[in-house]
Scaffold this motif. Sequence first.
Motif, PDB file in Angstrom:
ATOM      1  N   LEU A 227      46.364  -3.761  11.024  1.00 49.92           N
ATOM      2  CA  LEU A 227      45.779  -3.585  12.352  1.00 49.92           C
ATOM      3  C   LEU A 227      46.426  -2.415  13.091  1.00 49.92           C
ATOM      4  O   LEU A 227      45.752  -1.646  13.788  1.00 49.92           O
ATOM      5  N   TRP A 230      44.973   0.713  11.666  1.00 51.87           N
ATOM      6  CA  TRP A 230      43.611   0.934  12.163  1.00 51.87           C
ATOM      7  C   TRP A 230      43.641   1.420  13.611  1.00 51.87           C
ATOM      8  O   TRP A 230      42.892   2.336  13.989  1.00 51.87           O
ATOM      9  N   THR A 234      42.022   5.061  15.334  1.00 49.54           N
ATOM     10  CA  THR A 234      40.745   4.726  15.962  1.00 49.54           C
ATOM     11  C   THR A 234      40.796   5.096  17.436  1.00 49.54           C
ATOM     12  O   THR A 234      41.777   4.795  18.124  1.00 49.54           O
ATOM     13  N   LEU A 238      36.366   2.908  20.818  1.00 48.62           N
ATOM     14  CA  LEU A 238      35.936   2.109  19.668  1.00 48.62           C
ATOM     15  C   LEU A 238      36.808   0.871  19.502  1.00 48.62           C
ATOM     16  O   LEU A 238      36.311  -0.201  19.113  1.00 48.62           O
ATOM     17  N   ARG A 239      38.104   0.978  19.811  1.00 51.81           N
ATOM     18  CA  ARG A 239      38.961  -0.205  19.739  1.00 51.81           C
ATOM     19  C   ARG A 239      38.516  -1.259  20.737  1.00 51.81           C
ATOM     20  O   ARG A 239      38.513  -2.458  20.447  1.00 51.81           O
ATOM     21  N   ARG A 240      38.132  -0.811  21.946  1.00 55.71           N
ATOM     22  CA  ARG A 240      37.669  -1.755  22.965  1.00 55.71           C
ATOM     23  C   ARG A 240      36.377  -2.441  22.513  1.00 55.71           C
ATOM     24  O   ARG A 240      36.229  -3.655  22.651  1.00 55.71           O
ATOM     25  N   GLU A 241      35.441  -1.673  21.980  1.00 50.27           N
ATOM     26  CA  GLU A 241      34.168  -2.248  21.543  1.00 50.27           C
ATOM     27  C   GLU A 241      34.383  -3.230  20.385  1.00 50.27           C
ATOM     28  O   GLU A 241      33.743  -4.284  20.323  1.00 50.27           O
ATOM     29  N   THR A 242      35.295  -2.859  19.474  1.00 47.91           N
ATOM     30  CA  THR A 242      35.570  -3.758  18.351  1.00 47.91           C
ATOM     31  C   THR A 242      36.212  -5.056  18.834  1.00 47.91           C
ATOM     32  O   THR A 242      35.883  -6.147  18.345  1.00 47.91           O
ATOM     33  N   ALA A 243      37.131  -4.964  19.794  1.00 48.42           N
ATOM     34  CA  ALA A 243      37.757  -6.169  20.332  1.00 48.42           C
ATOM     35  C   ALA A 243      36.739  -7.079  20.999  1.00 48.42           C
ATOM     36  O   ALA A 243      36.778  -8.309  20.851  1.00 48.42           O
ATOM     37  N   ALA A 245      33.509  -7.201  20.290  1.00 50.60           N
ATOM     38  CA  ALA A 245      32.661  -7.771  19.238  1.00 50.60           C
ATOM     39  C   ALA A 245      33.343  -8.949  18.552  1.00 50.60           C
ATOM     40  O   ALA A 245      32.743 -10.009  18.337  1.00 50.60           O
ATOM     41  N   TRP A 246      34.633  -8.781  18.226  1.00 50.66           N
ATOM     42  CA  TRP A 246      35.345  -9.879  17.581  1.00 50.66           C
ATOM     43  C   TRP A 246      35.578 -11.039  18.537  1.00 50.66           C
ATOM     44  O   TRP A 246      35.724 -12.191  18.110  1.00 50.66           O
TER      45      TRP A 246
END
Length: 506
Positions: A227, A230, A234, A238-243, A245-246
């Motif tokens: 992590l 990554w 990143t 994009l890290r905010r959007e991925t967080a 989404a998860w």
Amino acid sequence: MEVYFGTAPLVDATAPPLSPDDLSYLAAAGLWRAGRALVPLKDRDGQEVVGAVAVRPHPMPHGPLPGGIGFAFPAAILAIGAAAATAFRERSLRPGARGGYVGAALFLALATYLDVRAAARQSTDRWLVDTRRLLQEAATRLPPPRVRVAISDLAAIVRDGEVVAGEPADSPPRRVRVDGERRAVVAVLIGSGRWVELRSVPAELEAPRWLILLLPSALLGPLAILLLRWAERTPARLRRETAIAWGFLGPAGLHLTVFTIGPALYAIYLATAANLPALARDPVTWNALRNTALYALYVPVSVALALVAALAVFRYRQHWGGRLLSTAFVLPYVASAVVIALVWQAIYRWGSFGLGRTDWLSNTGSALPALMLISVWAHMGGQMVVFLAGLQAIPPAYLDAARVDGAGAWRGFWRVTLPLLRPVTWFVVLTGVLGALQMFTLVFVLTQGGPSPSHATGVMVHRIYQTAFGQQAFALASALAVVFAVMLLILRWPQLAILRRQVRNA
């Protein structure tokens, strides 16, 4: 270890006696006094406390390595050293370094598991030795003078094991197989030339379940490193959007892990402890497999009827009769399977359509066909809906061109409609077969696998249920479930191939 009859010691006459207050306290729970654990001894009815057993733990090395050290400590030193050596290299987060972190974590998990297994084995051996001493003492004090103690009286003392007649054997506990099951046993001398065997389930058999906890815990470190790597490469957005989404996927993933993946892995673990040769020789299992295959033969009949119904509904789709017909076919499909079973049970008990049979479900020869008839009626509507979707996807120009070439209704269906419906037909057939193989509700509600003793409607899923919750043989039921799941996965492969082909052609 000391045994007390009332407050008086029996093993060591010089040991201090118990006080009456100790016995009153032992009636509620165990005690810890002067570095000893006191547990109550009750009468044969299990009502009154008639004595106690005092056990003092002895300081002794527990680990298998010299000095009592377990595997986990040196493994932790090596794992930390390997991880540190990897981390202090240049670009320690590069893809090639991930294997070092994961290998060190798995090595630590394996060493910890070996320690857990060794501790479980030692606990079983210690219980066998202590219980053997208790049985030998009881064999001299339980019977009246000049009367030999009965093995059943000794077996009543041991609640977590079994006592059977035995032969002279070595003193240390050992592992043997009894009726295909692994047992920890020790020989006990209870009199002149009289031997019994004390058996127990080895605690190390339960050690593999610790892997379910140890492996994820050991992999937390490598996962954190991945992590970090990554996050390092990143962008922040994009890290905010991925967080986010998860965050939405997390509850569903947790539910899937706890209630699907976790039980599946535990079932596989239980299946490894099953007696597979006995399972292969079980005639009831083969009978359930045969009945399941026979029951699935209703699928071609229901598919053919569903195609006819779909053609009729599609032909009159603009008319109110077509809509009424489609509703009549779909209603059984959306109804509860339990309700359908109870309705058909009443129909069969009222005379089986007046065909001269009192109850088809009570007859060995007609019970399974009766369930197949119910399934045809219940599933034909859902299959008809799929065929309707396939018919609506056929371009009208194909049928118009066939009519221009002089093809009638039958030739147009045989040469145009049916070939274009071939992927849909295979999908319906495979889905129906997979559903038929997993049938449980109708058997559970209507027949319970009977009529007995021939198990005329005993199918695989019901057999698994009976083995697990009727016989309490969870290992055997898990083995059946795993074997059956493999069979279903093999049949699922053609269905996935058809779906992939349809996606490519879309």
